[in-house]
Design a protein around this motif. Structure first.
Motif, PDB file in Angstrom:
ATOM      1  N   SER A  52       0.809  -1.221   0.000  1.00 17.14           N
ATOM      2  CA  SER A  52       0.000   0.000   0.000  1.00 17.14           C
ATOM      3  C   SER A  52       0.836   1.263   0.000  1.00 17.14           C
ATOM      4  O   SER A  52       0.354   2.329  -0.372  1.00 17.14           O
ATOM      5  CB  SER A  52      -0.946   0.014   1.199  1.00 17.14           C
ATOM      6  N   SER A  53       2.112   1.166   0.408  1.00 20.16           N
ATOM      7  CA  SER A  53       2.972   2.347   0.454  1.00 20.16           C
ATOM      8  C   SER A  53       3.625   2.649  -0.898  1.00 20.16           C
ATOM      9  O   SER A  53       4.360   3.620  -1.022  1.00 20.16           O
ATOM     10  CB  SER A  53       4.065   2.153   1.509  1.00 20.16           C
ATOM     11  N   ALA A  54       3.355   1.827  -1.908  1.00 17.32           N
ATOM     12  CA  ALA A  54       4.026   1.985  -3.201  1.00 17.32           C
ATOM     13  C   ALA A  54       3.503   3.187  -3.982  1.00 17.32           C
ATOM     14  O   ALA A  54       2.317   3.527  -3.914  1.00 17.32           O
ATOM     15  CB  ALA A  54       3.853   0.732  -4.044  1.00 17.32           C
ATOM     16  N   ILE A  55       4.389   3.815  -4.722  1.00 14.29           N
ATOM     17  CA  ILE A  55       4.012   4.763  -5.773  1.00 14.29           C
ATOM     18  C   ILE A  55       3.802   3.922  -7.031  1.00 14.29           C
ATOM     19  O   ILE A  55       4.756   3.381  -7.585  1.00 14.29           O
ATOM     20  CB  ILE A  55       5.112   5.794  -6.022  1.00 14.29           C
ATOM     21  N   ILE A  56       2.568   3.770  -7.465  1.00 11.58           N
ATOM     22  CA  ILE A  56       2.290   2.972  -8.662  1.00 11.58           C
ATOM     23  C   ILE A  56       2.359   3.895  -9.871  1.00 11.58           C
ATOM     24  O   ILE A  56       1.537   4.796 -10.026  1.00 11.58           O
ATOM     25  CB  ILE A  56       0.915   2.301  -8.579  1.00 11.58           C
ATOM     26  N   GLY A  62      11.951   4.812   4.027  1.00  8.40           N
ATOM     27  CA  GLY A  62      11.286   4.732   5.312  1.00  8.40           C
ATOM     28  C   GLY A  62       9.908   4.114   5.310  1.00  8.40           C
ATOM     29  O   GLY A  62       9.367   3.830   6.377  1.00  8.40           O
ATOM     30  N   VAL A  63       9.303   3.879   4.138  1.00  6.46           N
ATOM     31  CA  VAL A  63       7.937   3.374   4.124  1.00  6.46           C
ATOM     32  C   VAL A  63       7.906   1.884   4.450  1.00  6.46           C
ATOM     33  O   VAL A  63       8.898   1.171   4.315  1.00  6.46           O
ATOM     34  CB  VAL A  63       7.248   3.617   2.758  1.00  6.46           C
ATOM     35  N   ALA A  64       6.724   1.411   4.872  1.00  3.11           N
ATOM     36  CA  ALA A  64       6.555   0.016   5.252  1.00  3.11           C
ATOM     37  C   ALA A  64       6.515  -0.862   4.008  1.00  3.11           C
ATOM     38  O   ALA A  64       5.742  -0.623   3.084  1.00  3.11           O
ATOM     39  CB  ALA A  64       5.274  -0.147   6.055  1.00  3.11           C
ATOM     40  N   LEU A  65       7.366  -1.897   4.002  1.00  3.74           N
ATOM     41  CA  LEU A  65       7.374  -2.898   2.934  1.00  3.74           C
ATOM     42  C   LEU A  65       6.878  -4.221   3.524  1.00  3.74           C
ATOM     43  O   LEU A  65       6.247  -4.244   4.566  1.00  3.74           O
ATOM     44  CB  LEU A  65       8.790  -3.040   2.371  1.00  3.74           C
ATOM     45  N   GLY A  66       7.181  -5.304   2.868  1.00  6.44           N
ATOM     46  CA  GLY A  66       6.754  -6.599   3.366  1.00  6.44           C
ATOM     47  C   GLY A  66       7.577  -7.042   4.544  1.00  6.44           C
ATOM     48  O   GLY A  66       8.593  -7.702   4.385  1.00  6.44           O
ATOM     49  N   SER A 126      -1.031   4.465   6.314  1.00  6.24           N
ATOM     50  CA  SER A 126      -1.354   5.755   6.918  1.00  6.24           C
ATOM     51  C   SER A 126      -0.591   6.903   6.277  1.00  6.24           C
ATOM     52  O   SER A 126      -0.954   8.050   6.450  1.00  6.24           O
ATOM     53  CB  SER A 126      -1.048   5.722   8.422  1.00  6.24           C
ATOM     54  N   TRP A 127       0.445   6.580   5.501  1.00  5.36           N
ATOM     55  CA  TRP A 127       1.165   7.677   4.843  1.00  5.36           C
ATOM     56  C   TRP A 127       1.619   7.280   3.461  1.00  5.36           C
ATOM     57  O   TRP A 127       2.713   7.504   3.033  1.00  5.36           O
ATOM     58  CB  TRP A 127       2.292   8.224   5.706  1.00  5.36           C
TER      59      TRP A 127
END
Length: 461
Positions: free
Chosen positions: A241-245, A265-269, A339-340
């Protein structure tokens, strides 16, 4: 040429205008003619000169040298002798300037399946060199994470054996770009990965700078229309969900994403991105069937991944984006990826805030620190998107450099935006956001010179 310009006052410089090979639509080349090519050829010569000798910036010096080191063509054009100027001689012109250019300041580690690069890998290495990188090539089985130390970028080619790379570069604090679908999962940037044969067209997902300025939902052809080898494939993955698609397969838009990225810094798997991460669609081919659009996407990904900040400008606004904070202290912690999630190109990635100013003096232990670079002095609006915890109190303080703090008051109930106006001279600045209230959450920051702009939503602009 029968259509050549000439003048009794003598032109300064002329260039060839017939039989010129140039880029043409659909990834092809064409032979063209016309005086329209005079300016770009002369501009290209000047660009080469400035790259070779940055100290040769004086316009009069460059102009004199272009003329003085040209080749006379009077003997070939006796009826126009003295009216044509000299023929641009790029070799003589560059030789006259010497070479004071520094060696490339940026370095890249290129992980490939073989040190004898195939045609595709040679192409990408050359693109990196054109972008100013010194490239070190290592074989997949001989690669290890420490090789990324002090590098500006790591590239992992689709020519690698995935089992020889696995998770080696997942946690390096260096931007990583890969177009090998097996590595998507090992890097924790994708799941349910695979490839698609003979897919020529992508669909743009959003207006992030990584999409090269295309409108949302544009269709782009990324492989040449002719002579596509049967083994040509696109790499794809489901993303977090944190990806830039950036782009996906049109027929399966949400499950087969072919160009995507993650901010630092974003959440990955099961982990967080230690630096920027990019997954691209090049996969399993050894020829050069990729067209100019595909090459441009690669260039854009490299520039985005290796720059800590960038601006996107048009006629009435300037956006500034910073990375995850340069320092985090006290009561801030990373929030969940959802959330971000970033889907616009104008927002800073920030953690959620979970701390408080215990003594209420406006100097809390919890603080986010950013570095900003302002190219054009002016009055900027700093917008925060936050969620308060009660009815009426100061949630944050914003301080630029060592100036007085400005307060932000967010009420409980929903996420919304607030701003303060601050004059910023051109140059480097520090931006500190201090937390005042326990439980207040912050997930977006936007800085714009457009005084009339009011942001809305989670991330689009």
């Amino acid at each position: 040429s029968s259509f050549s310009n000439y003048s009794s006052n003598k032109l300064d410089v002329v260039v060839p205008a017939e039989g010129l090979l140039t880029a043409f639509p659909n990834g092809t080349r064409a032979s063209v003619q016309g005086t329209s090519f005079a300016a770009p050829i002369a501009s290209g010569a000047v660009a080469l000169a400035l790259g070779q000798n940055p100290s040769a910036l004086r316009r009069d010096t460059l102009k004199w040298r272009i003329k003085a080191y040209g080749t006379s063509i009077n003997d070939y054009n006796p009826y126009y002798a003295g009216k044509l100027g000299s023929l641009l001689n790029i070799e003589n012109f560059l030789s006259s300037l010497g070479n004071s250019a520094p060696s490339p300041a940026r370095t890249a580690l290129f992980v490939a399946g073989s040190l004898s690069l195939n045609a595709s890998d040679k192409f990408f290495r050359e693109r990196l060199e054109l972008l100013g990188f010194k490239v070190t090539v290592v074989k997949d089985s001989s690669s290890y994470a420490a090789q990324a130390r002090n590098k500006d970028l790591v590239l992992i080619s689709s020519s690698v054996d995935g089992n020889s790379v696995n998770t080696k570069f997942r946690d390096v604090a260096v931007p990583v770009i890969t177009w090998e679908d097996e590595i998507f999962d090992d890097m924790s940037i994708g799941y349910s990965v695979g490839d698609i044969s003979n897919q020529k067209r992508l669909r743009i997902r959003n207006t992030h700078p990584l999409s090269m300025g295309y409108s949302k939902y544009d269709y782009v052809t990324v492989y040449n229309d002719s002579n596509i080898p049967s083994e040509n494939k696109l790499a794809y993955a489901k993303v977090y969900s944190s990806a830039i698609i950036v782009a996906a397969v049109p027929s399966d838009f949400y499950n087969k994403v072919v160009f995507f990225a993650y901010e630092k810094g974003v959440a990955l798997g099961g982990t967080h991105a230690a630096a920027k991460r990019v997954g691209m669609f090049f996969q399993n081919y050894d020829d050069l069937s990729i067209n100019n659009y595909g090459a441009a996407f690669f260039d854009t990904a490299v520039v985005w991944a290796t720059n800590d900040r960038y601006s996107v400008s048009n006629t009435d606004k300037t956006w500034l984006e910073a990375e995850a904070p340069s320092s985090v202290s006290g009561g801030f912690t990373w929030g969940s990826g959802s959330s971000w999630n970033i889907s616009g190109g104008s927002y800073m990635v920030t953690p959620q805030s979970l701390g408080n100013d215990k003594d209420g003096n406006g100097n809390p232990n919890a603080k986010l620190s950013y570095k900003l670079k302002i190219n054009n002095a002016g009055t900027y609006k700093i917008w925060l998107r936050s969620y308060g915890v009660d009815g009426d109190s100061n949630s944050f303080f914003v301080q630029v450099d060592n100036r007085a703090k400005k307060s932000f008051n967010f009420r409980q109930g929903s996420w919304y935006w607030k701003s303060v106006s601050i004059y910023l001279p051109a140059g480097e600045h520090s931006l500190n956001i201090s937390l005042r209230e326990a439980g207040t959450k912050l997930d977006k920051i936007l800085i714009t010179s457009n005084s009339n702009y009011i942001p809305s939503g989670l991330g689009s602009y």
